[in-house]
Design a protein around this motif. Sequence first.
Motif, PDB file in Angstrom:
ATOM      1  N   ARG A   1       0.816  -1.222   0.000  1.00 49.10           N
ATOM      2  CA  ARG A   1       0.000   0.000   0.000  1.00 49.10           C
ATOM      3  C   ARG A   1       0.844   1.264   0.000  1.00 49.10           C
ATOM      4  N   GLY A   2       1.941   1.213  -0.748  1.00 56.67           N
ATOM      5  CA  GLY A   2       2.776   2.421  -0.852  1.00 56.67           C
ATOM      6  C   GLY A   2       3.452   2.821   0.444  1.00 56.67           C
ATOM      7  N   ARG A   3       3.628   1.871   1.364  1.00 58.01           N
ATOM      8  CA  ARG A   3       4.218   2.260   2.654  1.00 58.01           C
ATOM      9  C   ARG A   3       5.729   2.064   2.698  1.00 58.01           C
ATOM     10  N   VAL A   4       6.312   1.577   1.605  1.00 62.70           N
ATOM     11  CA  VAL A   4       7.742   1.266   1.611  1.00 62.70           C
ATOM     12  C   VAL A   4       8.358   1.740   0.299  1.00 62.70           C
ATOM     13  N   SER A   5       9.593   2.198   0.341  1.00 62.42           N
ATOM     14  CA  SER A   5      10.284   2.499  -0.918  1.00 62.42           C
ATOM     15  C   SER A   5      11.694   1.916  -0.875  1.00 62.42           C
ATOM     16  N   TRP A   6      12.211   1.643  -2.060  1.00 63.77           N
ATOM     17  CA  TRP A   6      13.537   1.037  -2.193  1.00 63.77           C
ATOM     18  C   TRP A   6      14.605   2.111  -2.293  1.00 63.77           C
ATOM     19  N   ARG A   7      15.749   1.878  -1.700  1.00 64.65           N
ATOM     20  CA  ARG A   7      16.876   2.796  -1.871  1.00 64.65           C
ATOM     21  C   ARG A   7      17.866   2.182  -2.854  1.00 64.65           C
ATOM     22  N   PRO A   8      18.266   2.929  -3.861  1.00 62.57           N
ATOM     23  CA  PRO A   8      19.239   2.390  -4.816  1.00 62.57           C
ATOM     24  C   PRO A   8      20.594   2.179  -4.134  1.00 62.57           C
ATOM     25  N   PRO A   9      21.413   1.258  -4.657  1.00 64.65           N
ATOM     26  CA  PRO A   9      22.729   1.018  -4.061  1.00 64.65           C
ATOM     27  C   PRO A   9      23.563   2.284  -4.087  1.00 64.65           C
ATOM     28  N   ASP A  10      24.366   2.516  -3.045  1.00 62.15           N
ATOM     29  CA  ASP A  10      25.233   3.705  -3.084  1.00 62.15           C
ATOM     30  C   ASP A  10      26.708   3.328  -3.214  1.00 62.15           C
TER      31      ASP A  10
END
Length: 459
Positions: A323-332
């Motif tokens: 339900r749109g409660r999480v987002s992914w972080r791209p590798p740094d």
Amino acid sequence: MSTLAVPQAGTRLRFPAGFWWGASTAAYQIEGSAGDDGRAQSIWDTFAAVPGNIENGDSAETACDHYRRYAGDVRLMAELGLTAYRFSVAWPRVMPDPDAKPDPRGLDFYDRLVDELLAAGIRPTATLYHWDLPQAIEDRGGWAVRETASRFSEYAAAVANRLGDRVAMWNTLNEPWCSAFLGYGAGIHAPGRTSYADALAATHHLLLAHGRAAEILRARCPSAQVSIALNAGTVRPATGTAADRDAARMIDGMLNRIFFDPLLRGSYPSDVVEDTAWVSDWSFVRDGDLAEISQPLDAIGVNYYQPDVVAAGDGPLLPYPTRGRVSWRPPDGPVTGMGWAVDPSGLHETLVRITRDYGSIPLYVTENGAAFDDAVTNGRVHDPARIEYLRAHFSAAHRALADGVDLRGYFVWSLLDNFEWAFGYGKRFGLIRVDYESQERTPKDSAFWYRDVIAAGGF
Ligand code: FCB
């Protein structure tokens, strides 16, 4: 904890005697001969034929032509000194008509392959399902319906009857998370459906299929190991805030615990059932199913590529019903040619975590490797980045052994460059380069490096 002694000699890393050194492939990605010997259409043939689904419009009709060149490919494995080879059996070759008897021609191919491997001293490790569902079964509802688990049992029995006297280890399924969540939820893998409810039902029916097949394999192949290959991974919160930690809990639930818990504890995690209650009431779970799913296993296969780093809020996180409660972080940090993080600590963490949370069960790394843009210079493929990647990940696996993980073997993905699903032929994971025009095989520098590691039992 590990029953194998872990020798540590100076700065050299030595793996236990008897450690399996392998490479992995999958039928759809290498075999080609898509219409030969009665093979029926699979969901990936259908999916790949839709313009836009596969990069460059690539098709797996010929792939590495392994169906015809398998003997030469086994010779290459022998030159590397592999002690195990993980391949998959194509369901649409074995049971082209779901209502008829198995086709002996499809089984003949795997029979020849297994004999060839044994003659070369390589342990055959067979995966029953690496994503190529017969289209005829998808047309009846695919993994979203319970009946598919019964069809899978018939297929598993047919393969066990024919190869069961010689296969050393079985993986019932490869990465059921991908089949369910990418195939039925996000729609970016075959069959390309986009229903979270179907993704959850598919998860359960895949697990049920696994349990039933495991029972059949155990009964008919008493000397073989029975296992399943999961894309287990480490899920890390982007920060230490409670909200980010909760996001990581949610994704870990839908990636890892949704499989490990029913398999090894006989129950689904209650937080996952709650988190997904808005898309499904889980009424697909029937009495007795979890007992069937939690069959005793000899080992678990771990396919590891990179950790997931997640944060709270502002999704979309396509494959997961959050339900749109999480987002992914791209590798740094450094990435491979897939844009995937190079982070061997995630492999160590995954292996240790499985052992800590689920008890000591023999583990195999059933897939790990990297795609890079390899260049051919004077007939050689210099791929130092792949060597570094493998060296770092083997080291992480060795650290896990030293920490008491019962790790028994390692299969590099992949033996050959091959058809990388939605990415087509653009991404090359092989230890051995394939020229798709001429079908010429060229072992890369990483293949020679791996050969030396195997010969020395370490590096
Ligand atoms: C895994 C798949 C395998 C291959 C690698 C790169 O998810 O099991 O077939 O595509 O990724």
